[in-house]
Motif scaffolding. Structure first.
Motif, mmCIF file in Angstrom:
data_model
loop_
_atom_site.group_PDB
_atom_site.id
_atom_site.type_symbol
_atom_site.label_atom_id
_atom_site.label_comp_id
_atom_site.label_asym_id
_atom_site.label_seq_id
_atom_site.Cartn_x
_atom_site.Cartn_y
_atom_site.Cartn_z
ATOM 1 N N GLY A 122 0.820 -1.209 0.000
ATOM 2 C CA GLY A 122 0.000 0.000 0.000
ATOM 3 C C GLY A 122 0.855 1.261 0.000
ATOM 4 N N ALA A 123 1.925 1.260 0.795
ATOM 5 C CA ALA A 123 2.821 2.415 0.857
ATOM 6 C C ALA A 123 3.469 2.668 -0.507
ATOM 7 N N LEU A 124 3.879 1.590 -1.180
ATOM 8 C CA LEU A 124 4.492 1.722 -2.500
ATOM 9 C C LEU A 124 3.507 2.323 -3.504
ATOM 10 N N PHE A 125 2.291 1.784 -3.548
ATOM 11 C CA PHE A 125 1.286 2.298 -4.481
ATOM 12 C C PHE A 125 0.898 3.736 -4.122
ATOM 13 N N GLY A 126 0.858 4.042 -2.829
ATOM 14 C CA GLY A 126 0.543 5.406 -2.402
ATOM 15 C C GLY A 126 1.589 6.390 -2.876
ATOM 16 N N LEU A 127 2.856 6.008 -2.763
ATOM 17 C CA LEU A 127 3.956 6.869 -3.206
ATOM 18 C C LEU A 127 3.903 7.089 -4.719
ATOM 19 N N ILE A 128 3.641 6.011 -5.460
ATOM 20 C CA ILE A 128 3.519 6.126 -6.918
ATOM 21 C C ILE A 128 2.364 7.057 -7.287
ATOM 22 N N LEU A 129 1.241 6.921 -6.572
ATOM 23 C CA LEU A 129 0.088 7.775 -6.845
ATOM 24 C C LEU A 129 0.395 9.243 -6.587
ATOM 25 N N VAL A 130 1.094 9.533 -5.481
ATOM 26 C CA VAL A 130 1.448 10.913 -5.157
ATOM 27 C C VAL A 130 2.300 11.520 -6.274
ATOM 28 N N LEU A 131 3.316 10.784 -6.723
ATOM 29 C CA LEU A 131 4.194 11.279 -7.790
ATOM 30 C C LEU A 131 3.429 11.464 -9.092
ATOM 31 N N PHE A 132 2.525 10.516 -9.383
ATOM 32 C CA PHE A 132 1.741 10.580 -10.611
ATOM 33 C C PHE A 132 0.767 11.762 -10.601
ATOM 34 N N LEU A 133 0.048 11.921 -9.475
ATOM 35 C CA LEU A 133 -0.966 12.976 -9.405
ATOM 36 C C LEU A 133 -0.353 14.370 -9.362
ATOM 37 N N LYS A 134 0.913 14.469 -8.934
ATOM 38 C CA LYS A 134 1.593 15.772 -8.948
ATOM 39 C C LYS A 134 1.995 16.178 -10.362
ATOM 40 N N LYS A 135 2.169 15.189 -11.237
ATOM 41 C CA LYS A 135 2.633 15.471 -12.600
ATOM 42 C C LYS A 135 1.487 15.767 -13.561
ATOM 43 N N ILE A 136 0.289 15.346 -13.204
ATOM 44 C CA ILE A 136 -0.847 15.579 -14.105
ATOM 45 C C ILE A 136 -1.838 16.525 -13.433
ATOM 46 N N SER A 137 -2.554 17.249 -14.261
ATOM 47 C CA SER A 137 -3.559 18.180 -13.735
ATOM 48 C C SER A 137 -4.940 17.690 -14.169
ATOM 49 N N VAL A 138 -5.673 17.120 -13.222
ATOM 50 C CA VAL A 138 -7.012 16.601 -13.523
ATOM 51 C C VAL A 138 -7.978 17.026 -12.414
ATOM 52 N N ARG A 139 -9.254 16.930 -12.711
ATOM 53 C CA ARG A 139 -10.280 17.284 -11.730
ATOM 54 C C ARG A 139 -10.281 16.292 -10.569
ATOM 55 N N ASP A 140 -10.852 16.730 -9.444
ATOM 56 C CA ASP A 140 -10.912 15.871 -8.257
ATOM 57 C C ASP A 140 -11.683 14.592 -8.540
ATOM 58 N N SER A 141 -12.731 14.688 -9.367
ATOM 59 C CA SER A 141 -13.534 13.499 -9.675
ATOM 60 C C SER A 141 -12.694 12.446 -10.404
ATOM 61 N N VAL A 142 -11.770 12.898 -11.284
ATOM 62 C CA VAL A 142 -10.890 11.972 -11.991
ATOM 63 C C VAL A 142 -9.872 11.367 -11.019
ATOM 64 N N ARG A 143 -9.364 12.186 -10.087
ATOM 65 C CA ARG A 143 -8.429 11.688 -9.072
ATOM 66 C C ARG A 143 -9.080 10.575 -8.246
ATOM 67 N N ILE A 144 -10.341 10.786 -7.914
ATOM 68 C CA ILE A 144 -11.073 9.772 -7.147
ATOM 69 C C ILE A 144 -11.135 8.456 -7.924
ATOM 70 N N LEU A 145 -11.444 8.547 -9.214
ATOM 71 C CA LEU A 145 -11.530 7.340 -10.041
ATOM 72 C C LEU A 145 -10.184 6.615 -10.105
ATOM 73 N N ILE A 146 -9.100 7.389 -10.189
ATOM 74 C CA ILE A 146 -7.766 6.779 -10.254
ATOM 75 C C ILE A 146 -7.446 6.052 -8.951
ATOM 76 N N VAL A 147 -7.660 6.737 -7.809
ATOM 77 C CA VAL A 147 -7.360 6.145 -6.499
ATOM 78 C C VAL A 147 -8.253 4.930 -6.250
ATOM 79 N N LEU A 148 -9.524 5.042 -6.608
ATOM 80 C CA LEU A 148 -10.460 3.934 -6.412
ATOM 81 C C LEU A 148 -10.050 2.723 -7.252
ATOM 82 N N SER A 149 -9.619 2.984 -8.489
ATOM 83 C CA SER A 149 -9.185 1.897 -9.371
ATOM 84 C C SER A 149 -7.955 1.194 -8.812
ATOM 85 N N VAL A 150 -7.013 1.973 -8.268
ATOM 86 C CA VAL A 150 -5.826 1.377 -7.657
ATOM 87 C C VAL A 150 -6.224 0.522 -6.452
#
Length: 390
Positions: free
Chosen positions: A197-225
């Motif tokens: 979980g920590a590894l996937f969380g770190l990857i998500l943080v780095l990924f979400l900092k590099k892309i600019s998307v709406r909160d609803s899209v961020r939710i879908l990404i985190v939920l999918s992970v």
């Protein structure tokens, strides 16, 4: 199927709201709605809903555990120290031992069947406990000694410990063998779940900092992970023990640690998701309850459940003896660690399906435990936290 979903949400919302106005937990109204709609009630739920009921309940747990991780400060848990570790298994051990002793006398079941019954009862319900601990954290109660964080973390790990024991006991009952490897699964599952979980969380943080998307899209990404983490657990089953639910909690904690602003925004979105997920979860838990088992049980099942609660509360009290918690805070921990619902609904019928001699008794006690402890535990937490926590 769509009609069934409409009935679940409308009746769940209605009865939940009525119970809330009566100063009772809304989850009790939702569970009653499930009992009304269930095959054991008016039989208004489509078979396709019942077939995926366990998946829908798991979805709701994923949402609330991610939400918990996104507001969980690991530094608060570190301050707690030893009790945080003991909370994960001491109360469950006391309860399993207590039920094993009591059930062999009250129901005249075998020692092994009584141990299986104890392992079914011993799992605390994250679905009841976690959202309440999140609320208490947000309101600032118990902050000085990190009491809600202690209970939240313990409730998440407790289930892993108990389910491994349940699997070992049922394997013995079906003629299999239990080796030291079965019990090594407990720490391995916990450690690998947290690391994954920590590894996937770190990857998500780095990924979400590099892309600019709406909160609803961020939710879908985190939920999918989160779904992928549960699938990893399923794929590795029998090869390598990994706790998917702990991985999801750990992922949320890592996002909170590395990007607090994103965690706060995601947490607000998850709060909205939980409105629907909570109804689904508790209505479907209620739909899994067959009241005929409870009525046939008589007083024996009630005695076992009440004794189990006493043993659990004694276990909580003992491991808190040498802590800095005040007496009233210890009392709150004892009450907050009593609700059972989701795990009992998920595994209560397994011994019966395996053809174990006491399968019917085990299922009956599981049903009674949900009916007694879920509402009582929820009421206890809701009514006492402002009185017992600073």
């Amino acid at each position: 199927m769509l009609t069934s979903l409409a009935l679940i949400f409308l009746l769940g919302l209605t009865l939940g709201s009525i119970l809330n106005k009566l100063k009772l937990p809304s989850l009790l109204g939702m569970m009653i709605a499930g009992m009304i709609l269930s095959p054991y009630g008016l039989n208004l739920l489509h078979p396709s809903i019942l077939e995926i009921s366990s998946d829908l309940r798991q979805l709701a747990l994923i949402i609330i555990l991610t939400r918990a991780g996104l507001s969980f400060n690991i530094g608060d848990l570190k301050k707690v120290g030893r009790p945080a570790l003991l909370m994960c298994f001491v109360p469950a051990c006391f309860e399993i031992i207590g039920v094993t002793v009591i059930a062999t006398r009250v129901m005249a079941v075998s020692f092994l069947d009584a141990a299986i019954m104890g392992s079914v009862l011993a799992a605390v319900s994250p679905a009841v406990v976690v959202p309440r601990m999140i609320k208490i954290i947000e309101e600032g109660y118990g902050k000085e000694r990190s009491i809600p964080q202690l209970i939240l973390a313990g409730a998440s790990v407790d289930d892993v410990f108990v389910i491994v024991l349940f699997t070992a006991f049922t394997s013995l009952a079906s003629g299999g063998k239990v080796s030291i490897f079965n019990f090594l699964q407990i720490p391995v599952s916990i450690i690998l779940g947290i690391m994954l979980g920590a590894l996937f969380g770190l990857i998500l943080v780095l990924f979400l900092k590099k892309i600019s998307v709406r909160d609803s899209v961020r939710i879908l990404i985190v939920l999918s992970v989160s779904f992928l983490l549960m699938e990893i657990e399923r794929q590795l089953n029998g090869i390598l023990p990994v706790s998917g639910l702990l991985a999801i909690l750990s992922m949320g904690i890592m996002i909170y640690r590395k990007d607090g602003l994103s965690a706060k925004q995601l947490s607000m979105q998850y709060n909205k998701l939980w409105v629907a997920a909570e109804i689904l979860l508790f209505v479907l838990v209620g739909a899994a309850v067959d009241l005929s088992y409870a009525t046939k049980a008589g007083t024996s099942a009630v005695i076992i459940v009440l004794c189990a609660l006493i043993f659990r509360m004694v276990g909580v009290f003992i491991y808190l003896l040498k802590t800095t918690l005040l007496k009233k805070e210890k009392l709150f921990c004892m009450v907050a660690y009593t609700p059972k619902a989701t795990v009992q609904a998920a595994i209560g019928a397994i011994p019966l399906s395996m053809g174990l001699p006491s399968g019917q008794n085990i299922l009956t006690v599981a049903v009674v435990s949900i009916l007694i402890t879920a509402p009582l535990g929820a009421i206890g937490i809701d009514k006492l936290y402002k009185k017992l926590l600073n």
